[in-house]
Design an enzyme around this catalytic site. Structure first.
Site, PDB file in Angstrom:
ATOM      1  CG  ASP A  15      -2.090   0.906   1.112  1.00 41.24           C
ATOM      2  OD1 ASP A  15      -2.325   1.436   0.002  1.00 41.24           O
ATOM      3  OD2 ASP A  15      -2.781   1.119   2.117  1.00 41.24           O
ATOM      4  CG  ASN A  63      -7.429  -1.958  -6.221  1.00 45.61           C
ATOM      5  OD1 ASN A  63      -6.486  -2.724  -6.073  1.00 45.61           O
ATOM      6  ND2 ASN A  63      -7.707  -1.018  -5.319  1.00 45.61           N
TER       7      ASN A  63
HETATM    8  C1  FPP Z   1      -1.664   0.371  -3.420  1.00 49.09           C
HETATM    9  O1  FPP Z   1      -1.230   1.694  -3.450  1.00 49.09           O
HETATM   10  C2  FPP Z   1      -1.124  -0.342  -4.568  1.00 49.09           C
HETATM   11  C3  FPP Z   1      -1.860  -0.869  -5.578  1.00 49.09           C
HETATM   12  C4  FPP Z   1      -3.326  -0.808  -5.641  1.00 49.09           C
HETATM   13  C5  FPP Z   1      -1.211  -1.528  -6.726  1.00 49.09           C
HETATM   14  C6  FPP Z   1      -0.017  -2.339  -6.387  1.00 49.09           C
HETATM   15  C7  FPP Z   1       0.592  -2.781  -7.622  1.00 49.09           C
HETATM   16  C8  FPP Z   1       1.917  -2.836  -7.836  1.00 49.09           C
HETATM   17  C9  FPP Z   1       2.955  -2.483  -6.836  1.00 49.09           C
HETATM   18  C10 FPP Z   1       2.391  -3.317  -9.136  1.00 49.09           C
HETATM   19  C11 FPP Z   1       2.613  -4.776  -9.030  1.00 49.09           C
HETATM   20  C12 FPP Z   1       2.848  -5.322 -10.321  1.00 49.09           C
HETATM   21  C13 FPP Z   1       3.752  -6.270 -10.582  1.00 49.09           C
HETATM   22  C14 FPP Z   1       3.783  -6.807 -11.943  1.00 49.09           C
HETATM   23  C15 FPP Z   1       4.679  -6.814  -9.549  1.00 49.09           C
HETATM   24  P1  FPP Z   1      -2.307   2.834  -3.560  1.00 49.09           P
HETATM   25  O2  FPP Z   1      -2.402   3.245  -4.975  1.00 49.09           O
HETATM   26  O3  FPP Z   1      -3.563   2.382  -2.928  1.00 49.09           O
HETATM   27  O4  FPP Z   1      -1.638   3.965  -2.716  1.00 49.09           O
HETATM   28  P2  FPP Z   1      -2.410   5.083  -1.898  1.00 49.09           P
HETATM   29  O5  FPP Z   1      -3.141   4.370  -0.794  1.00 49.09           O
HETATM   30  O6  FPP Z   1      -1.297   5.931  -1.419  1.00 49.09           O
HETATM   31  O7  FPP Z   1      -3.311   5.765  -2.863  1.00 49.09           O
END
Ligand code: FPP
Length: 232
Positions: A15, A63
């Protein structure tokens, strides 16, 4: 220093990509790109440590409620990753599998996922599960529906768990969640029943092998009881 107990299975809620990017004055998707690099670093670290299974939450059933532009960019990142990283993953000994629904994802992405699973099938240093369009409740509902279709009148825990996406995989010993939130957010609901939870305020793009070692140290110091009373 006491010897570290290395978890067999680590699950991670990655996250804080968006928040991290925003703090750097960058678009959110850059946080996800950095996040994918960190995922690779952590996979390597887990191979070195002898972790057998690593499960990463990349895209949840919730999501889909994000702006479609971000959703599409995330899928684009995954395509990119699956195309470019296959050789490296095979060399590292990473067997890659996907958990979650496939029926709502872009067809070409599903094809890349299948080809990754097929081509890494023989790799045996670690199994990396990437959770894509995954929800813990959805996992259980899909399992129950398949059980009904097969005509069961009644189930027990063993049967139900054998229909889940992580059938046959030992439950995670340790769950790590970054970016300060202290919730499970519909990740592996069934499988996390006795998992030790570890939270850090660092955003996922700031996570590192050193931070992983800290989490494992913390895990090592815990006494797991699984509901029992431990003898003095
Ligand atoms: C949460 O951060 C993260 C996600 C919803 C996506 C996670 C995906 C990756 C790290 C890419 C993985 C892909 C591969 C191929 C390994 P957020 O966007 O919810 O952050 P925030 O809470 O700060 O908005």
């Amino acid at each position: 220093m006491h010897r570290m107990k290395v978890p067999r299975h680590i699950a991670i809620i990655m996250d804080g990509n968006g928040r991290w990017a925003k703090r750097q004055g960058m678009p959110r998707i850059m946080g996800h790109y950095r996040g994918a690099e960190v995922a690779e670093e952590i996979t390597k670290a887990c191979v070195d440590l002898g972790v057998e299974y690593l499960t990463l939450f990349a895209f949840s059933t919730e999501n889909w409620n994000r702006p479609m532009e971000e959703v599409n960019l995330l899928f684009e990142l995954m395509r990119d990753y699956l195309l470019k990283k296959k050789k490296d993953l095979i060399e590292l000994g990473v067997r890659m599998r996907f958990i979650g629904r496939r029926d709502r994802l872009p067809k070409d992405l599903v094809a890349l996922m299948k080809s990754m699973e097929r081509d890494t099938e023989k790799c045996d240093r670690i199994t990396l599960f990437l959770a894509v369009d995954y929800g813990g409740r959805d996992d259980i509902v899909r399992a129950v529906n398949r059980i009904i279709k097969e005509g069961f009148k009644e189930v027990d825990e063993e049967t139900l768990s054998s229909y889940l996406d992580l059938a046959g995989v030992p439950d995670p010993d340790l769950l790590i969640r970054t970016a300060g939130e202290k919730r499970i957010s519909n990740f592996l609901l069934w499988n996390l029943a006795y998992t030790e939870l570890y939270f850090t305020d660092l955003c996922w793009p700031e996570f590192s092998k050193e931070e992983l070692l800290k989490a494992i140290e913390d895990f090592s110091s815990r006494q797991r009881k699984f509901g029992r009373v431990l003898d003095e």
